[in-house]
Design a protein around this motif. Structure first.
Motif, PDB file in Angstrom:
ATOM      1  N   VAL A   1      50.320  23.919  10.621  1.00 29.72           N
ATOM      2  CA  VAL A   1      48.939  23.761  10.158  1.00 29.72           C
ATOM      3  C   VAL A   1      48.009  23.552  11.343  1.00 29.72           C
ATOM      4  O   VAL A   1      46.908  24.124  11.418  1.00 29.72           O
ATOM      5  CB  VAL A   1      48.851  22.602   9.156  1.00 29.72           C
ATOM      6  N   HIS A   2      48.431  22.735  12.292  1.00 29.02           N
ATOM      7  CA  HIS A   2      47.629  22.508  13.496  1.00 29.02           C
ATOM      8  C   HIS A   2      47.469  23.795  14.306  1.00 29.02           C
ATOM      9  O   HIS A   2      46.400  24.060  14.876  1.00 29.02           O
ATOM     10  CB  HIS A   2      48.284  21.414  14.348  1.00 29.02           C
ATOM     11  N   LEU A   3      48.544  24.606  14.354  1.00 29.09           N
ATOM     12  CA  LEU A   3      48.455  25.890  15.063  1.00 29.09           C
ATOM     13  C   LEU A   3      47.419  26.805  14.407  1.00 29.09           C
ATOM     14  O   LEU A   3      46.632  27.466  15.099  1.00 29.09           O
ATOM     15  CB  LEU A   3      49.828  26.562  15.072  1.00 29.09           C
ATOM     16  N   GLN A   4      47.398  26.838  13.086  1.00 31.83           N
ATOM     17  CA  GLN A   4      46.405  27.650  12.386  1.00 31.83           C
ATOM     18  C   GLN A   4      44.989  27.144  12.660  1.00 31.83           C
ATOM     19  O   GLN A   4      44.063  27.940  12.898  1.00 31.83           O
ATOM     20  CB  GLN A   4      46.689  27.634  10.883  1.00 31.83           C
ATOM     21  N   GLU A   5      44.805  25.840  12.663  1.00 33.16           N
ATOM     22  CA  GLU A   5      43.487  25.281  12.956  1.00 33.16           C
ATOM     23  C   GLU A   5      43.061  25.602  14.388  1.00 33.16           C
ATOM     24  O   GLU A   5      41.895  25.941  14.632  1.00 33.16           O
ATOM     25  CB  GLU A   5      43.516  23.768  12.732  1.00 33.16           C
TER      26      GLU A   5
ATOM     27  N   LEU B   1      44.029  28.174  16.117  1.00 29.50           N
ATOM     28  CA  LEU B   1      43.720  29.604  16.174  1.00 29.50           C
ATOM     29  C   LEU B   1      42.306  29.876  15.669  1.00 29.50           C
ATOM     30  O   LEU B   1      41.534  30.606  16.315  1.00 29.50           O
ATOM     31  CB  LEU B   1      44.743  30.386  15.354  1.00 29.50           C
ATOM     32  N   ASP B   2      41.948  29.286  14.539  1.00 28.78           N
ATOM     33  CA  ASP B   2      40.586  29.469  14.009  1.00 28.78           C
ATOM     34  C   ASP B   2      39.547  28.904  14.965  1.00 28.78           C
ATOM     35  O   ASP B   2      38.475  29.504  15.159  1.00 28.78           O
ATOM     36  CB  ASP B   2      40.477  28.809  12.637  1.00 28.78           C
ATOM     37  N   LEU B   3      39.846  27.758  15.570  1.00 24.22           N
ATOM     38  CA  LEU B   3      38.893  27.148  16.501  1.00 24.22           C
ATOM     39  C   LEU B   3      38.709  28.000  17.744  1.00 24.22           C
ATOM     40  O   LEU B   3      37.572  28.221  18.195  1.00 24.22           O
ATOM     41  CB  LEU B   3      39.381  25.751  16.876  1.00 24.22           C
ATOM     42  N   ARG B   4      39.809  28.520  18.304  1.00 23.31           N
ATOM     43  CA  ARG B   4      39.695  29.359  19.503  1.00 23.31           C
ATOM     44  C   ARG B   4      38.969  30.667  19.191  1.00 23.31           C
ATOM     45  O   ARG B   4      38.187  31.165  20.015  1.00 23.31           O
ATOM     46  CB  ARG B   4      41.081  29.649  20.059  1.00 23.31           C
ATOM     47  N   LEU B   5      39.238  31.236  18.018  1.00 25.60           N
ATOM     48  CA  LEU B   5      38.511  32.449  17.639  1.00 25.60           C
ATOM     49  C   LEU B   5      37.013  32.192  17.548  1.00 25.60           C
ATOM     50  O   LEU B   5      36.197  33.041  17.938  1.00 25.60           O
ATOM     51  CB  LEU B   5      39.037  32.978  16.296  1.00 25.60           C
TER      52      LEU B   5
ATOM     53  N   GLN C   1      35.363  29.650  19.132  1.00 21.28           N
ATOM     54  CA  GLN C   1      34.821  29.274  20.444  1.00 21.28           C
ATOM     55  C   GLN C   1      34.637  30.485  21.355  1.00 21.28           C
ATOM     56  O   GLN C   1      33.630  30.591  22.064  1.00 21.28           O
ATOM     57  CB  GLN C   1      35.757  28.259  21.104  1.00 21.28           C
ATOM     58  N   ARG C   2      35.573  31.389  21.335  1.00 21.72           N
ATOM     59  CA  ARG C   2      35.504  32.557  22.221  1.00 21.72           C
ATOM     60  C   ARG C   2      34.758  33.731  21.598  1.00 21.72           C
ATOM     61  O   ARG C   2      34.689  34.799  22.195  1.00 21.72           O
ATOM     62  CB  ARG C   2      36.915  32.975  22.618  1.00 21.72           C
ATOM     63  N   GLN C   3      34.211  33.489  20.393  1.00 20.66           N
ATOM     64  CA  GLN C   3      33.353  34.480  19.729  1.00 20.66           C
ATOM     65  C   GLN C   3      34.068  35.825  19.586  1.00 20.66           C
ATOM     66  O   GLN C   3      33.564  36.872  19.965  1.00 20.66           O
ATOM     67  CB  GLN C   3      32.034  34.656  20.488  1.00 20.66           C
ATOM     68  N   ALA C   4      35.264  35.754  19.012  1.00 22.27           N
ATOM     69  CA  ALA C   4      36.021  36.974  18.767  1.00 22.27           C
ATOM     70  C   ALA C   4      35.440  37.717  17.572  1.00 22.27           C
ATOM     71  O   ALA C   4      35.005  37.101  16.590  1.00 22.27           O
ATOM     72  CB  ALA C   4      37.493  36.644  18.520  1.00 22.27           C
ATOM     73  N   ARG C   5      35.421  39.010  17.660  1.00 17.70           N
ATOM     74  CA  ARG C   5      34.913  39.818  16.555  1.00 17.70           C
ATOM     75  C   ARG C   5      35.914  39.856  15.416  1.00 17.70           C
ATOM     76  O   ARG C   5      37.114  39.907  15.637  1.00 17.70           O
ATOM     77  CB  ARG C   5      34.595  41.233  17.036  1.00 17.70           C
TER      78      ARG C   5
ATOM     79  N   CYS D   1      49.446  33.209  19.371  1.00 18.37           N
ATOM     80  CA  CYS D   1      49.909  32.598  18.129  1.00 18.37           C
ATOM     81  C   CYS D   1      51.259  33.171  17.715  1.00 18.37           C
ATOM     82  O   CYS D   1      52.160  32.430  17.279  1.00 18.37           O
ATOM     83  CB  CYS D   1      48.868  32.794  17.036  1.00 18.37           C
ATOM     84  N   PHE D   2      51.429  34.473  17.858  1.00 15.81           N
ATOM     85  CA  PHE D   2      52.700  35.100  17.491  1.00 15.81           C
ATOM     86  C   PHE D   2      53.823  34.638  18.418  1.00 15.81           C
ATOM     87  O   PHE D   2      54.966  34.437  17.975  1.00 15.81           O
ATOM     88  CB  PHE D   2      52.554  36.616  17.526  1.00 15.81           C
TER      89      PHE D   2
END
Length: 228
Positions: free
Chosen positions: A70-74, A76-80, A82-86, A101-102
């Protein structure tokens, strides 16, 4: 690490009926080192030098829990975010984060089951190879398109030059046609005037001959009249 203590309120496990011999030291060491070696083979350690010291960072072999996932998923969402991924289309940032993540999922699965981890590693390598093939194909297609565009531009300039030459040749031919038409009109006008002059001269000669004929005829009649 020391063996885990039983939680409070539970009974300790029953003792064995007889003395249990400890496992061989070499087998225990091999079983402890095997997951770490497998993880190092799947995810190679990072090495760097800092202040004249060589540092090596290996992948952790600690098993993960449900909260870690669950922390890994959070994360991942936070890094996406922060880094403004499309969210759609091709995005190197999103691809990098999902790749990390993989890799973490491969680590977690490998600790529990080495065969599953190796299979996921095979899937990851196949995906990376497919992406690399598509990237190579895209780059080659872009290069091919650029070559075709340059050839089209070069052909376009050559065609424009050829069109300008043909237009110039057309104008030159039109000028020659105009000159020839003017010459033909001048010749026709001159021949028409000459023909009119010839006809007028011919008519005058015919009139002159007619008058001469009449005069001669009258003279002939005047000469032959007294004999009658």
């Amino acid at each position: 690490s020391p063996p885990a203590r039983p939680p409070k309120g539970t009974l300790p496990p029953p003792a064995a009926a007889g003395p249990v011999p400890p496992p061989p030291r070499s087998a225990a060491a091999a079983s402890a080192q095997q997951p770490q070696e497998l993880l190092n083979a799947i995810l190679p350690p990072r090495e760097w030098e800092e202040e004249n010291q060589r540092w090596v960072q290996e992948v952790s072999s600690a098993p993960s829990t449900r909260l870690d996932v669950v922390h890994l998923q959070e994360q991942l969402d936070l890094r996406l975010l922060q880094r403004q991924a499309r969210e759609t289309g091709v995005c190197p940032v999103r691809r990098e984060l999902y790749g990390q993540c993989f890799d973490e999922l491969i680590r977690e699965v490998t600790i529990n089951c080495a065969e599953r981890g190796l299979l996921l590693l095979r899937v990851r390598d196949e995906i990376q190879m497919t992406i690399a093939a598509y990237q190579t194909l895209y780059e080659s297609s872009v290069a091919f398109g650029m070559r075709k565009a340059l050839q089209a531009e070069e052909g376009k300039s050559n065609m424009e030059k050829r069109i300008a030459e043909l237009e110039e040749e057309k104008r030159e031919l039109e000028r020659q046609v105009s000159e020839e038409k003017a010459k033909c009109e001048a010749i026709e006008k001159r021949e028409s005037e000459r023909q009119q002059i010839q006809e007028q001269k011919h008519a005058e000669e015919v009139q002159f001959l007619k008058r001469t004929n009449q005069q001669l005829k009258a003279q002939l009649e005047s000469i032959t009249a007294p004999n009658k």
